[in-house]
Design an enzyme around this catalytic site. Structure first.
Site, short mmCIF file in Angstrom:
data_model
loop_
_atom_site.label_atom_id
_atom_site.label_comp_id
_atom_site.label_asym_id
_atom_site.label_seq_id
_atom_site.Cartn_x
_atom_site.Cartn_y
_atom_site.Cartn_z
N GLY A 132 43.21 46.79 -27.33
CA GLY A 132 43.81 46.36 -26.07
C GLY A 132 45.27 46.01 -26.25
O GLY A 132 45.63 45.38 -27.24
N ASN A 173 40.97 43.09 -34.98
CA ASN A 173 39.95 43.14 -36.03
C ASN A 173 39.49 44.55 -36.35
O ASN A 173 39.46 44.96 -37.52
CB ASN A 173 38.69 42.37 -35.60
CG ASN A 173 39.00 40.99 -35.10
OD1 ASN A 173 39.66 40.86 -34.08
ND2 ASN A 173 38.55 39.96 -35.80
N ILE A 185 45.83 39.29 -28.17
CA ILE A 185 45.97 38.11 -27.32
C ILE A 185 44.85 37.11 -27.63
O ILE A 185 44.99 35.93 -27.38
CB ILE A 185 45.96 38.45 -25.81
CG1 ILE A 185 44.69 39.15 -25.36
CG2 ILE A 185 47.17 39.27 -25.43
CD1 ILE A 185 44.51 39.20 -23.85
N ASP A 186 43.75 37.61 -28.19
CA ASP A 186 42.60 36.73 -28.44
C ASP A 186 42.85 35.70 -29.55
O ASP A 186 42.12 34.72 -29.66
CB ASP A 186 41.36 37.57 -28.81
CG ASP A 186 40.85 38.35 -27.62
OD1 ASP A 186 41.04 37.88 -26.48
OD2 ASP A 186 40.29 39.44 -27.82
N MET A 237 40.62 35.71 -20.22
CA MET A 237 40.04 36.58 -21.24
C MET A 237 39.61 35.81 -22.49
O MET A 237 40.04 34.68 -22.71
CB MET A 237 41.03 37.69 -21.60
CG MET A 237 41.09 38.81 -20.57
SD MET A 237 42.27 40.10 -21.06
CE MET A 237 41.89 41.39 -19.85
N GLU A 250 35.96 34.15 -20.33
CA GLU A 250 35.00 35.16 -19.87
C GLU A 250 33.76 35.17 -20.76
O GLU A 250 32.68 35.55 -20.32
CB GLU A 250 35.63 36.55 -19.85
CG GLU A 250 36.13 37.00 -21.21
CD GLU A 250 36.64 38.45 -21.25
OE1 GLU A 250 36.24 39.26 -20.41
OE2 GLU A 250 37.43 38.75 -22.16
N GLN A 269 47.22 38.95 -17.50
CA GLN A 269 47.52 38.01 -18.59
C GLN A 269 47.90 38.71 -19.89
O GLN A 269 48.56 38.13 -20.72
CB GLN A 269 46.32 37.09 -18.84
CG GLN A 269 45.08 37.79 -19.36
CD GLN A 269 43.80 37.01 -19.14
OE1 GLN A 269 43.63 35.95 -19.71
NE2 GLN A 269 42.91 37.54 -18.30
N ARG A 270 47.49 39.95 -20.05
CA ARG A 270 47.82 40.60 -21.31
C ARG A 270 49.04 41.53 -21.20
O ARG A 270 49.52 42.04 -22.21
CB ARG A 270 46.62 41.34 -21.89
CG ARG A 270 46.32 42.67 -21.30
CD ARG A 270 45.19 43.36 -22.06
NE ARG A 270 45.03 44.71 -21.57
CZ ARG A 270 43.97 45.47 -21.77
NH1 ARG A 270 42.96 45.00 -22.46
NH2 ARG A 270 43.91 46.69 -21.30
#
Lengths: 412, 412
Positions: free
Chosen positions: B15, B115, B144-145, B189, B245, B299-300
């Site tokens: 993403g 990852n 972003i995570d 997210m 989410e 947001q991303r």
């Protein structure tokens, strides 16, 4: 013109915008400096604050915090959606308003809102005249919907439009990142007028706009919509769609409320909004990956993307309301007239009778929309692009917005 | 260290983020200047571009357009979610990659992703070593995570966090405008780690944050959630909620997927996401006006709110990958180490073996989350706040973003 001395009230009404506080600041700042105005009162939650005698003394606020109102979204004084009765049917509210006006010697009333608020303004003005209470009532326009009559455009529209166009450009880039295809449906506010959804087209000028735009100005047809999307998707492997929340079928039924079809397994109540409905339809019809994005409240409070032009014009509208009222004008809304100065866009204020504005809606001219009803043409771009110009110097602390903090001290 | 001369490939995967292109620019700019690197190739859609021999010659791009990559969201070269096979089970892809590497004399491979991408990197590196093809493989982190192992934080996280915190502050103001009460559920997210949803808490530092935050790090209980919201709403007349989410029940089932309860008339398939589900539950339970807001792709890709710190660190990660590779390093991901310089936050790169990073997820430490599991404490704020600092000088045309336009000329 007879000089009229007394207090003024500023109230905010209806859905907030990124710049309604800039207009409030225009009123407050100008009124505080006016020798005719003895006290500047902020009504808590619009007309409700008058009815409840909840009036803040704006003269007790820190001037720097008041200045920050220019960059603070939402209605700092609080808003309401209170529908005032017809005075012939029930004059309770009007008698109460008169009582509060008399108590604080209120001689100026500034109301900052959209169509409904102009109706409230107009009714109060008519009532005060009928009972012989001298008070100058002025409307200060506000609406992201851009649908007020008699003005070239409305304070609040341009900042929302800039938010929408910028977000559209960013989402466009995001949605084109895979080679596996993507359809995006972006749901944009606007129940009866498509000005906001159309502003997504500004992104097209820079190669990152929607392929299709659907507006409430034309009737929506689901089969035609599906056909449009399939055609674009087959051609480009992606399709970006902007839709007004208010799109409706030929019979007037909102697409957002309707059960889409009897035989598509989709006859149940749904939770998401229009974007979710259309995304579901397109998923079934195309088998593609589809994302529904609802811009929701973000588009009307996204002050970090406000147009400097919009902020300054909103301030100017508030200022003009006070200046005109002090000069004897009454029962008018401030409007904008577009002109040209040194070959560039310019804007000045004008006065529109409240009676003409109340409850009328201005829509996008049909000739600015393409024949198929799925896009807008260059006339719209020429109209909207000058409005979104300019970046405000946003006050920040720790890289987050520094919004105004009012003390809100009740007037004695 | 033996000097290794040859071409390099940069690929982007997973993403996209607001700043993944800043990392790509870090790689491209540094590689173009490196005497060891004979040609800089950009893979179209990540590893798929290698498999399909769709490689762009980055040396043919306009340097100014390349520089604009620092401010351009999404993956400019295109991304993919292609899962490469285990080489022991099926080495078809690896043999093809080797073939393409040999064709272009590729001796450096930089892969920019999360990852899964680090897993791809690791497998390619192991294969190239097993067949004796000299090639230095480096991972450039992106997500972003913020869930990559071994690094203080991940490029892309801070800009998304800043978008979330700013939007939260704006929505907070909007949601408090009426005196009739309002509940807002903001869906953020983060499937397995709550870093993004937690960043909404940054808004609380400035008086406009969520009352409640729910993260995937703790188990979600619907009765407890309803109780929490009812308590806050009764006390304040409003309640602002941030949810990941990925929140899940004790049995691991995602709240977004579950049918909420058998007896609430809510057992049907739903269209909206988690925010819509929770909003519906709260409407039924409280009778209040409830709005579900899903930040979705915005947001991303919200590069207009990117953190300058994030942009510069993302660039630095790309640059460090090339510099280390040229200096003989192989099989590492660039990570960040947090430090202090002149009493302020500072960040430098470090090297983490790909093997350690691949497929591991880093979550928020439990002790940064409050005992009730509905908020974060000051340790989180101290961690996240330095990361979002700084406003980039965003290139604009007509007050809209000026994103990079690449020519994307295929390498001969």
């Amino acid at each position: 013109m007879k000089e009229l001395k007394g207090a003024c009230i500023i109230g905010q009404s209806g859905g907030p915008t990124s710049v309604i506080n800039a207009s409030a600041y225009g009123v407050i700042d100008t009124a505080l400096k006016s020798p005719c105005i003895t006290q500047v009162l902020g009504a808590e939650h619009g007309i409700k604050g008058v009815l409840n005698d909840r009036l803040f003394d704006m003269g007790l606020e820190d001037p720097e915090e008041l200045r920050l109102l220019k960059y603070t979204p939402s209605s700092a004084l609080g808003s309401c959606r209170y529908k005032i009765a017809d005075p012939e049917k029930d004059d309770t509210d009007y008698r109460r308003i008169l009582e509060v006006f008399k108590k604080h010697n209120v001689r100026y009333f500034f109301y900052n809102g959209g169509n409904d608020s102009m109706d409230t303004c107009n009714k109060i003005n008519t009532y005060m005249q009928s009972v012989g209470y001298e008070c100058r009532v002025m409307g200060v326009p506000k609406t992201i919907d851009n649908d007020l009559f008699g003005t070239d455009h409305c304070p609040g529209y341009a900042s929302a439009a800039k938010y929408i166009a910028t977000s559209m450009m960013e989402v466009y880039h995001d949605a084109h990142v895979y080679d596996t295809g993507m359809i995006v449906v972006m749901e944009i506010m606007g129940r009866h007028a498509g000005w906001l959804a159309a502003s997504a087209a500004l992104a097209s000028e820079y190669g990152a706009g929607p392929d299709l735009i659907y507006l409430p100005e034309t009737d929506f047809s689901m089969p035609k919509f599906i056909e449009d999307v399939k055609r674009v998707y087959a051609e480009k492997g992606s399709c970006i769609i902007a839709v007004s929340e208010g799109i409706h079928y030929e019979d007037g039924g909102f697409v957002s409320e309707a059960k889409v079809a009897a035989n598509d397994g989709f006859g149940h109540a749904q939770l998401g909004g229009l974007a979710a409905i259309l995304a579901q339809v397109l998923k079934e019809e195309t088998g593609a990956k589809v994302r529904g994005i609802e811009l929701n409240l973000l588009q009307r409070c996204g002050a970090h993307l406000a147009s400097e032009t919009d902020i300054e014009e909103s301030f100017m509208a508030g200022k003009a309301a006070v200046e005109n009222a002090v000069n004897g004008i009454n029962g008018r809304m401030i409007g904008f007239e577009r002109g040209v100065r040194d070959g560039r866009y310019a804007c000045k204020t004008k006065l529109i009778p409240l009676m003409e504005v109340a409850n009328v809606e201005k829509k996008i001219p049909r000739e600015w929309i393409n024949a198929e009803g799925n896009g807008v043409n260059h006339q719209f771009i020429e109209y909207a692009l000058p409005l979104i110009q300019g970046e405000p110097d946003l006050p920040k602390v720790d890289s987050l917005p520094r919004f105004a903090k009012l003390k809100k001290i009740l007037a004695k």
